[in-house]
Design a protein around this motif. Structure first.
Motif, PDB file in Angstrom:
ATOM      1  N   ILE A   1       0.831  -1.206   0.000  1.00 17.64           N
ATOM      2  CA  ILE A   1       0.000   0.000   0.000  1.00 17.64           C
ATOM      3  C   ILE A   1       0.866   1.258   0.000  1.00 17.64           C
ATOM      4  O   ILE A   1       0.485   2.310  -0.525  1.00 17.64           O
ATOM      5  CB  ILE A   1      -0.943   0.000   1.238  1.00 17.64           C
ATOM      6  CG1 ILE A   1      -1.849  -1.251   1.236  1.00 17.64           C
ATOM      7  CG2 ILE A   1      -1.781   1.272   1.305  1.00 17.64           C
ATOM      8  CD1 ILE A   1      -2.755  -1.393   0.026  1.00 17.64           C
ATOM      9  N   GLN A   2       2.062   1.115   0.567  1.00 23.47           N
ATOM     10  CA  GLN A   2       2.961   2.246   0.765  1.00 23.47           C
ATOM     11  C   GLN A   2       3.057   3.216  -0.426  1.00 23.47           C
ATOM     12  O   GLN A   2       2.899   4.413  -0.269  1.00 23.47           O
ATOM     13  CB  GLN A   2       4.358   1.711   1.075  1.00 23.47           C
ATOM     14  CG  GLN A   2       5.111   2.559   2.055  1.00 23.47           C
ATOM     15  CD  GLN A   2       6.174   1.742   2.793  1.00 23.47           C
ATOM     16  OE1 GLN A   2       6.509   0.611   2.406  1.00 23.47           O
ATOM     17  NE2 GLN A   2       6.689   2.303   3.849  1.00 23.47           N
ATOM     18  N   ASP A   3       3.284   2.670  -1.623  1.00 24.59           N
ATOM     19  CA  ASP A   3       3.545   3.546  -2.773  1.00 24.59           C
ATOM     20  C   ASP A   3       2.395   3.668  -3.757  1.00 24.59           C
ATOM     21  O   ASP A   3       2.567   4.243  -4.826  1.00 24.59           O
ATOM     22  CB  ASP A   3       4.792   3.047  -3.523  1.00 24.59           C
ATOM     23  CG  ASP A   3       6.054   3.284  -2.715  1.00 24.59           C
ATOM     24  OD1 ASP A   3       6.046   4.200  -1.861  1.00 24.59           O
ATOM     25  OD2 ASP A   3       7.037   2.549  -2.917  1.00 24.59           O
ATOM     26  N   VAL A   4       1.218   3.139  -3.433  1.00 29.98           N
ATOM     27  CA  VAL A   4       0.132   3.249  -4.409  1.00 29.98           C
ATOM     28  C   VAL A   4      -0.338   4.689  -4.533  1.00 29.98           C
ATOM     29  O   VAL A   4      -0.219   5.480  -3.595  1.00 29.98           O
ATOM     30  CB  VAL A   4      -1.106   2.355  -4.086  1.00 29.98           C
ATOM     31  CG1 VAL A   4      -0.729   0.888  -4.072  1.00 29.98           C
ATOM     32  CG2 VAL A   4      -1.778   2.784  -2.806  1.00 29.98           C
ATOM     33  N   GLY A   5      -0.853   5.010  -5.672  1.00 28.51           N
ATOM     34  CA  GLY A   5      -1.438   6.325  -5.862  1.00 28.51           C
ATOM     35  C   GLY A   5      -0.431   7.415  -6.156  1.00 28.51           C
ATOM     36  O   GLY A   5      -0.793   8.507  -6.579  1.00 28.51           O
ATOM     37  N   ILE A   6       0.857   7.155  -5.958  1.00 30.75           N
ATOM     38  CA  ILE A   6       1.860   8.183  -6.216  1.00 30.75           C
ATOM     39  C   ILE A   6       2.066   8.320  -7.724  1.00 30.75           C
ATOM     40  O   ILE A   6       1.996   9.391  -8.272  1.00 30.75           O
ATOM     41  CB  ILE A   6       3.193   7.844  -5.513  1.00 30.75           C
ATOM     42  CG1 ILE A   6       2.988   7.811  -3.999  1.00 30.75           C
ATOM     43  CG2 ILE A   6       4.261   8.868  -5.889  1.00 30.75           C
ATOM     44  CD1 ILE A   6       4.181   7.299  -3.236  1.00 30.75           C
ATOM     45  N   ASN A   7       2.341   7.206  -8.373  1.00 33.65           N
ATOM     46  CA  ASN A   7       2.383   7.192  -9.836  1.00 33.65           C
ATOM     47  C   ASN A   7       2.184   5.751 -10.286  1.00 33.65           C
ATOM     48  O   ASN A   7       1.887   4.891  -9.478  1.00 33.65           O
ATOM     49  CB  ASN A   7       3.712   7.761 -10.356  1.00 33.65           C
ATOM     50  CG  ASN A   7       4.886   7.208  -9.554  1.00 33.65           C
ATOM     51  OD1 ASN A   7       4.875   6.055  -9.126  1.00 33.65           O
ATOM     52  ND2 ASN A   7       5.889   8.042  -9.339  1.00 33.65           N
ATOM     53  N   ASN A   8       2.331   5.481 -11.569  1.00 35.78           N
ATOM     54  CA  ASN A   8       2.159   4.108 -12.033  1.00 35.78           C
ATOM     55  C   ASN A   8       3.358   3.286 -11.635  1.00 35.78           C
ATOM     56  O   ASN A   8       4.403   3.349 -12.253  1.00 35.78           O
ATOM     57  CB  ASN A   8       1.997   4.074 -13.552  1.00 35.78           C
ATOM     58  CG  ASN A   8       0.602   4.468 -13.942  1.00 35.78           C
ATOM     59  OD1 ASN A   8      -0.348   4.286 -13.173  1.00 35.78           O
ATOM     60  ND2 ASN A   8       0.466   5.024 -15.123  1.00 35.78           N
TER      61      ASN A   8
ATOM     62  N   GLU B   1      -1.859   5.410   5.148  1.00 40.44           N
ATOM     63  CA  GLU B   1      -1.341   6.546   5.918  1.00 40.44           C
ATOM     64  C   GLU B   1      -1.586   7.888   5.252  1.00 40.44           C
ATOM     65  O   GLU B   1      -1.494   8.926   5.900  1.00 40.44           O
ATOM     66  CB  GLU B   1       0.170   6.357   6.163  1.00 40.44           C
ATOM     67  CG  GLU B   1       0.492   5.152   7.048  1.00 40.44           C
ATOM     68  CD  GLU B   1       1.975   4.994   7.321  1.00 40.44           C
ATOM     69  OE1 GLU B   1       2.795   5.703   6.690  1.00 40.44           O
ATOM     70  OE2 GLU B   1       2.327   4.146   8.173  1.00 40.44           O
ATOM     71  N   THR B   2      -1.834   7.897   3.927  1.00 43.62           N
ATOM     72  CA  THR B   2      -1.951   9.179   3.224  1.00 43.62           C
ATOM     73  C   THR B   2      -3.271   9.303   2.469  1.00 43.62           C
ATOM     74  O   THR B   2      -3.908   8.303   2.116  1.00 43.62           O
ATOM     75  CB  THR B   2      -0.814   9.355   2.188  1.00 43.62           C
ATOM     76  OG1 THR B   2      -1.041   8.438   1.109  1.00 43.62           O
ATOM     77  CG2 THR B   2       0.552   9.110   2.790  1.00 43.62           C
ATOM     78  N   ALA B   3      -3.645  10.559   2.187  1.00 42.91           N
ATOM     79  CA  ALA B   3      -4.854  10.838   1.424  1.00 42.91           C
ATOM     80  C   ALA B   3      -4.745  10.287   0.000  1.00 42.91           C
ATOM     81  O   ALA B   3      -5.744   9.845  -0.568  1.00 42.91           O
ATOM     82  CB  ALA B   3      -5.105  12.348   1.386  1.00 42.91           C
ATOM     83  N   ASP B   4      -3.535  10.270  -0.572  1.00 41.76           N
ATOM     84  CA  ASP B   4      -3.341   9.711  -1.921  1.00 41.76           C
ATOM     85  C   ASP B   4      -3.656   8.218  -1.960  1.00 41.76           C
ATOM     86  O   ASP B   4      -4.313   7.733  -2.886  1.00 41.76           O
ATOM     87  CB  ASP B   4      -1.891   9.913  -2.398  1.00 41.76           C
ATOM     88  CG  ASP B   4      -1.622  11.350  -2.814  1.00 41.76           C
ATOM     89  OD1 ASP B   4      -2.617  12.106  -3.008  1.00 41.76           O
ATOM     90  OD2 ASP B   4      -0.440  11.727  -2.926  1.00 41.76           O
TER      91      ASP B   4
END
Ligand code: C2E
Ligand code: CA
Ligand code: CA
Ligand code: CA
Length: 278
Positions: A205-212, A239-242
């Protein structure tokens, strides 16, 4: 060279001795902690992303040592597993959670509570009887209780797991796979075992939503798999809104993480529940 080796062996066995003494001390104080009620159940909310409501929570054990220090479950759960203390500990937890559910019914707190169950508990024939008798004594609706098992527990004790899962299914208790995707196991168990829900490990989940990136691709694949197998998905470690937005955009059912709340005492959870989205 012989002399150096002897010294090294001495140092090593000192280290081993110190280590096992520390383990022994920890085991003894954990035994006393269970007897003296130094352990407490904290609850972390799980949010239904479509309804934006708190529908579930996870029970996480907290141990505040007599000297005031908190000992992490990452430290004491493995010791409890290795020494067999996980059985009395696990029974204590089942009992506490059923008591909490009874109180929640009176307070109109309508959530399901998840408990973590370890390999030893799964192999222990008495575990299911303990769950049944606690459910009965506190008049708990079995659907309000869920059990989290990791993939390593599934592979380790496949025979006893499938027997336990059949009994839990008959009771109506929900079964979730914890830390999904980290277990290096085949997915064939999804076909054969009665499972209701996948909890996607926080490392994905850590890096989802940041980019592809790869994590987004993995989470999308898990969501697709779960959908076609009719399983619910809970994303862990949000942890984040993204991350939250990514999960909403891709129809993930539920989310859990510090963005919503850290694990908290039962009293704090009740009032948090009543304030949330009201
Ligand atoms: P777990 O079952 O994967 O539980 C989730 C862990 O992630 C919890 O750590 C929780 O506090 C933490 N967490 C929740 N949201 C976030 C987030 O947004 N970011 C980050 N970085 N972490 C988050 P905790 O309470 O320290 O528990 C650690 C592990 O210890 C648990 O992992 C579970 O395997 C075990 N454990 C805890 N309580 C029990 C218990 O009562 N019985 C058993 N058998 N195991 C337990
Ligand atoms: Ca868990
Ligand atoms: Ca987990
Ligand atoms: Ca974990």
């Amino acid at each position: 060279a012989k002399y150096r080796l002897d010294n090294a062996i001495c140092a090593f066995s000192d280290e081993l001795k110190r280590h096992s003494e520390e383990r022994y001390k920890l085991e003894e104080s954990l035994r006393r902690a269970i007897e003296n009620g130094e352990l407490e159940v904290y609850l972390q909310p799980i949010i239904d992303l479509k309804a934006n409501r708190v529908v579930k929570c996870e029970a996480l054990a907290r141990w505040q040592h007599a000297d005031g220090e908190f000992i992490s479950p990452e430290v004491f759960i493995p010791v409890a597993e290795q020494t067999g203390l996980i059985i009395p500990f696990g029974n204590w937890l089942i009992d506490e959670v059923c008591k909490i559910l009874q109180r929640f019914k009176q307070q109109a707190v309508d959530v399901r509570v998840a408990i973590n169950v370890s390999a030893r508990q799964v192999s222990d024939q008495d575990t299911i009887d303990y769950i049944i008798s606690s459910i009965e004594s506190y008049q708990v609706n079995p659907k309000q209780l869920s059990v989290e098992l990791t993939e390593s527990v599934l592979v380790h004790s496949y025979e006893s797991v499938s027997a336990l899962l059949v009994k839990l299914r008959q009771l109506g208790v929900i079964v979730s796979i914890d830390d999904f995707g980290t277990g290096f196991s085949s997915l064939s168990y999804l076909k054969h075992l009665s499972i209701d829900e996948l909890k996607v490990d926080k490392s994905f989940i850590q890096d989802v939503g940041i980019n592809n990136n790869e994590d987004s691709a993995i989470v999308l694949a898990i969501l697709g798999l779960a959908k076609s197998l009719n399983l619910q998905v809970i994303a862990e470690g949000v942890e984040t809104a993204d991350q939250h937005q990514f999960l909403i955009d891709n129809n993930c059912d539920c989310a859990q993480g510090f963005l919503y709340s850290k694990p908290m005492t039962v009293a704090a959870f009740s009032s948090w529940y009543k304030d949330y989205a009201s």
